[in-house]
Design a protein around this motif. Structure first.
Motif, short mmCIF file in Angstrom:
data_model
loop_
_atom_site.label_atom_id
_atom_site.label_comp_id
_atom_site.label_asym_id
_atom_site.label_seq_id
_atom_site.Cartn_x
_atom_site.Cartn_y
_atom_site.Cartn_z
N ILE A 31 0.85 -1.20 0.00
CA ILE A 31 0.00 0.00 0.00
C ILE A 31 0.88 1.24 0.00
O ILE A 31 0.67 2.17 -0.80
CB ILE A 31 -0.96 0.00 1.21
N LEU A 34 2.67 1.60 -3.42
CA LEU A 34 1.79 2.01 -4.50
C LEU A 34 1.42 3.49 -4.38
O LEU A 34 1.26 4.18 -5.38
CB LEU A 34 0.51 1.16 -4.51
N HIS A 35 1.28 3.97 -3.14
CA HIS A 35 0.95 5.38 -2.95
C HIS A 35 2.15 6.28 -3.20
O HIS A 35 2.05 7.27 -3.94
CB HIS A 35 0.40 5.61 -1.54
N MET A 40 -0.84 6.11 -6.50
CA MET A 40 -2.24 5.69 -6.39
C MET A 40 -2.92 6.47 -5.27
O MET A 40 -2.31 6.74 -4.23
CB MET A 40 -2.34 4.19 -6.11
N TYR A 42 -5.75 7.32 -2.24
CA TYR A 42 -6.29 6.57 -1.11
C TYR A 42 -7.54 5.80 -1.53
O TYR A 42 -7.73 4.66 -1.11
CB TYR A 42 -6.63 7.51 0.05
N LEU A 45 -6.61 2.69 -3.53
CA LEU A 45 -6.00 1.68 -2.66
C LEU A 45 -7.05 1.04 -1.75
O LEU A 45 -7.02 -0.18 -1.52
CB LEU A 45 -4.88 2.30 -1.83
N LYS A 48 -8.92 -1.44 -3.82
CA LYS A 48 -8.07 -2.58 -4.18
C LYS A 48 -7.87 -3.54 -3.01
O LYS A 48 -7.90 -4.76 -3.18
CB LYS A 48 -6.72 -2.07 -4.68
N VAL A 56 -6.38 3.47 4.87
CA VAL A 56 -5.30 3.65 3.90
C VAL A 56 -4.52 4.93 4.22
O VAL A 56 -3.28 4.92 4.22
CB VAL A 56 -5.85 3.70 2.45
N CYS A 60 -0.54 5.12 5.08
CA CYS A 60 0.38 5.90 4.23
C CYS A 60 1.05 7.03 5.00
O CYS A 60 2.16 7.43 4.67
CB CYS A 60 -0.36 6.46 3.02
#
Length: 78
Positions: A31, A34-35, A40, A42, A45, A48, A56, A60
């Motif tokens: 996570i 990907l951020h 990506m 919130y 994510l 997903k 999320v 992050c």
């Protein structure tokens, strides 16, 4: 049966070893990756990984799942 788990300085389970954990440590790192690296959102994510947007955001921002294991201990899994 005994299992070795990660604990914090207070001796409490952390990360995926915590009884209420819904994500593995690998999923949390994914996570964040990907951020941070892929940009990506919130919302994307959350969809997903099937968790809330707020969860999320806290992951992050390192407000959740940010503790480090101080030691390990054996716990009974029966």
């Amino acid at each position: 049966m005994l299992k070795t788990v990660a604990v914090n300085e207070a001796g409490l389970r952390i990360g995926e070893d915590h009884p209420n954990a819904e994500l593995t440590d690998a999923e949390v790192e994914r996570i964040r990756s990907l951020h941070e690296a892929d940009g990506m959102s919130y919302s994307q994510l959350a969809e997903k990984f099937e968790i809330s947007k707020g969860a999320v955001a806290k992951i992050c921002q390192y407000k959740r799942r940010a503790q480090f294991a101080v030691r390990v201990k054996a716990v009974d899994t029966r």
